[in-house]
Design an enzyme around this catalytic site. Structure first.
Site, short mmCIF file in Angstrom:
data_model
loop_
_atom_site.label_atom_id
_atom_site.label_comp_id
_atom_site.label_asym_id
_atom_site.label_seq_id
_atom_site.Cartn_x
_atom_site.Cartn_y
_atom_site.Cartn_z
N LYS A 175 0.79 -1.24 0.00
CA LYS A 175 0.00 0.00 0.00
C LYS A 175 0.82 1.30 0.00
O LYS A 175 0.51 2.23 0.76
CB LYS A 175 -0.92 0.03 1.22
CG LYS A 175 -1.96 -1.05 1.24
CD LYS A 175 -2.80 -1.00 2.48
CE LYS A 175 -2.04 -1.45 3.70
NZ LYS A 175 -2.89 -1.76 4.84
N ASP A 211 -5.37 -5.16 10.92
CA ASP A 211 -6.67 -4.47 10.94
C ASP A 211 -7.85 -5.43 10.75
O ASP A 211 -8.94 -5.21 11.29
CB ASP A 211 -6.73 -3.32 9.91
CG ASP A 211 -6.29 -3.71 8.51
OD1 ASP A 211 -5.86 -4.86 8.33
OD2 ASP A 211 -6.36 -2.86 7.60
C1 BGC Z 1 -2.01 -5.70 4.01
C2 BGC Z 1 -2.88 -6.37 5.03
C3 BGC Z 1 -4.01 -5.45 5.46
C4 BGC Z 1 -4.76 -4.95 4.24
C5 BGC Z 1 -5.89 -4.02 4.59
C6 BGC Z 1 -2.85 -5.15 2.87
O1 BGC Z 1 -2.04 -4.41 1.99
O2 BGC Z 1 -1.06 -6.60 3.49
O3 BGC Z 1 -2.11 -6.76 6.15
O4 BGC Z 1 -4.86 -6.14 6.32
O5 BGC Z 1 -3.86 -4.29 3.37
O6 BGC Z 1 -5.45 -2.89 5.24
#
Ligand code: BGC
Length: 482
Positions: A175, A211
């Site tokens: 992200k 989360d």
């Molecule tokens: C992460 C997860 C997270 C999800 C939602 C993903 O990019 O790898 O750990 O739960 O985003 O935030």
């Protein structure tokens, strides 16, 4: 497959618009996934989940299926004050949360949002954790909490190999984060080191929480049958309660443990090649983490807007939009924000919103262009909802079969901007889950701040369990109440 009918909003005789519609549809065809295809995707995910749970196969698995060491849900005896940190969405937050035993309620006492500037998101890990420690210090001062050493729940929403509830090794950033020196390190240590570098306050125990887990736990407090947590926001992921006997990487056969699937990594081994479009490949190539989190890049808020931009650009190149003239803005990566999709798909004001957004992007549009832009948004967001549904159906079907049930009734705690803000994403997702998991009756519960209150809840439950058992190793043997 739902489609916005283009024709009713088009002026004049239908002939030329009809041929345009057909040409546009041809470009959008790869986004349309039939029920059979979704069933097939679900079957592939099921196999990958099994690989991720295996003792010897998990190293190679693209769906990581990470044990979370969360085995118990709230039993109502938890209480006290907690700090919660939340990193991984659009902002970083610090919260002060109070769990009230008598009323079985979680109160958010106060919270503060701190921006994480781009240079910190892409800088050194040390800088990131110094920034977090500084925000926490500022918050403690504003709340007059300095000196209280409260237990802390840290919602860190990235894939982490959790050794215990307070030892969490970052596998990889996702992200848009890419801080050096953090992958492969224990995040709790990095936080504690940053606090020690300051030397002006301290924290007590830390519980690390994804989360999805916070979301499941915060909903579990309201609905005992909540045993799945799902996020469709900047990123996407889900967790669920798996039978311990299937979690081959963790000792013990009894009860259940919450597994963080990290389904965003599905397809990283190439198994979704036939589902990916040229636009997905381009989004991946230009992302800061090419080749990873393939499934997430087709679904989540970080990428949906960019997919739409690339499709609009392609249609412009093909002279099917904007008289073949793209604007500077449309040519700029990231210019089409994911929130535009929700705005353009609003049932009443959508077309008007489309016109405003196309004007903002400096495009020379006409009514047909606005309708086509709407169709593109609808197609991309529908695919996202249906892929999510395929993944969620895989989980609910698995839980049903795990328990040998003919019929399963279960609840999913959900959060994330895409799910919350998009006008028909949730309806579409739920409709597709009904088709893909016909023997499951799934209720969707929007979480009330799972990343904040849920983290406090996990910490509170961990505290309770810590207090009951002599050593964290004994946690292996605790039975789960869920
Ligand atoms: C992460 C997860 C997270 C999800 C939602 C993903 O990019 O790898 O750990 O739960 O985003 O935030």
């Amino acid at each position: 497959i739902k489609q916005i009918d283009l024709l009713p909003c088009l002026p004049g005789p239908f002939g030329s618009e009809l041929s345009l519609t057909l040409q546009v549809q041809k470009h959008l065809e790869p986004f349309r996934l039939s029920l059979e295809k979704l069933q097939d995707v679900s079957a592939r995910l099921r196999k990958d989940m099994i690989r991720g749970l295996g003792k010897h196969s998990h190293h190679r698995a693209s769906v990581k299926m990470l044990p979370t060491f969360v085995r118990a849900t709230p039993d109502g005896t938890e209480k006290g004050d907690f700090l919660a940190l939340d990193l991984g969405g659009t902002n970083f937050r610090v919260l002060h949360v109070r769990v009230l035993e008598e009323e079985q309620r979680v109160l958010k006492m106060d919270s503060q949002i701190c921006a994480i500037p781009q240079d910190i998101m892409l800088g050194t890990g040390e800088k990131l954790f110094d920034h977090i420690a500084a925000c926490l210090a500022e918050f403690l001062d504003s709340q007059k909490l300095r000196g209280q050493t409260l237990p802390l729940g840290f919602t860190f929403s990235f894939p982490c190999e959790q050794k215990e509830i307070d030892k969490s090794i970052l596998i990889r950033w996702t992200k848009g984060f890419n801080c050096s020196g953090v992958e492969g390190e224990d995040v709790v240590n990095l936080l504690k080191e940053a606090i020690h570098r300051r030397g002006d306050y301290d924290i007590s125990s830390v519980a690390m929480v994804n989360d999805t887990v916070g979301t499941m736990m915060s909903c579990g407090y309201r609905d005992q049958s909540c045993e799945i947590g799902m996020i469709i926001g900047t990123g996407t992921n889900a967790c669920y309660m798996e039978e311990m006997k299937n979690v081959k990487r963790v000792e013990g056969e009894d009860g259940r443990m919450c597994i963080n699937t990290e389904w965003g990594g599905f397809g990283d081994d190439g198994c979704l090649k036939d589902v990916l479009t040229e636009f997905d490949e381009e989004v991946d190539k230009t992302s800061i983490n090419p080749g990873v989190h393939t499934f997430e890049k087709m679904i989540s808020g970080m990428y949906l807007g960019e997919i739409v931009r690339l499709v609009l650009l392609k249609l412009t190149e093909e002279k099917l939009l904007f008289r073949g003239c793209p604007s500077e803005a449309l040519l700029t990566p990231g210019s089409f924000e994911t929130r535009f999709i929700s705005e353009i798909e609003e049932p009443d004001s959508g077309l008007e919103n489309a016109k405003k957004i196309l004007t903002k992007l400096d495009l020379d549009w006409d009514l047909v262009d606005a309708c086509v832009a709407r169709l593109v948004c609808d197609t991309v967001s529908s695919r996202s909802a249906r892929l999510c549904a395929a993944a969620l159906a895989t989980i609910v079907n698995r839980i049903r079969i795990n328990r040998g049930l003919d019929h399963l009734k279960t609840t999913v705690g959900v959060d994330g901007t895409v799910y919350r803000k998009h006008p028909n994403f949730s309806d579409e997702l739920q409709a597709a889950v009904r088709l893909l998991a016909p023997k499951c009756d799934v209720t969707f519960l929007i979480s009330e701040d799972g990343s904040g209150k849920g983290a406090a809840m996990v910490t509170a439950v961990a505290q309770r369990v810590w207090a009951c058992w002599a050593s964290p190793d004994d946690l292996f043997h605790c039975r789960v109440t869920l």
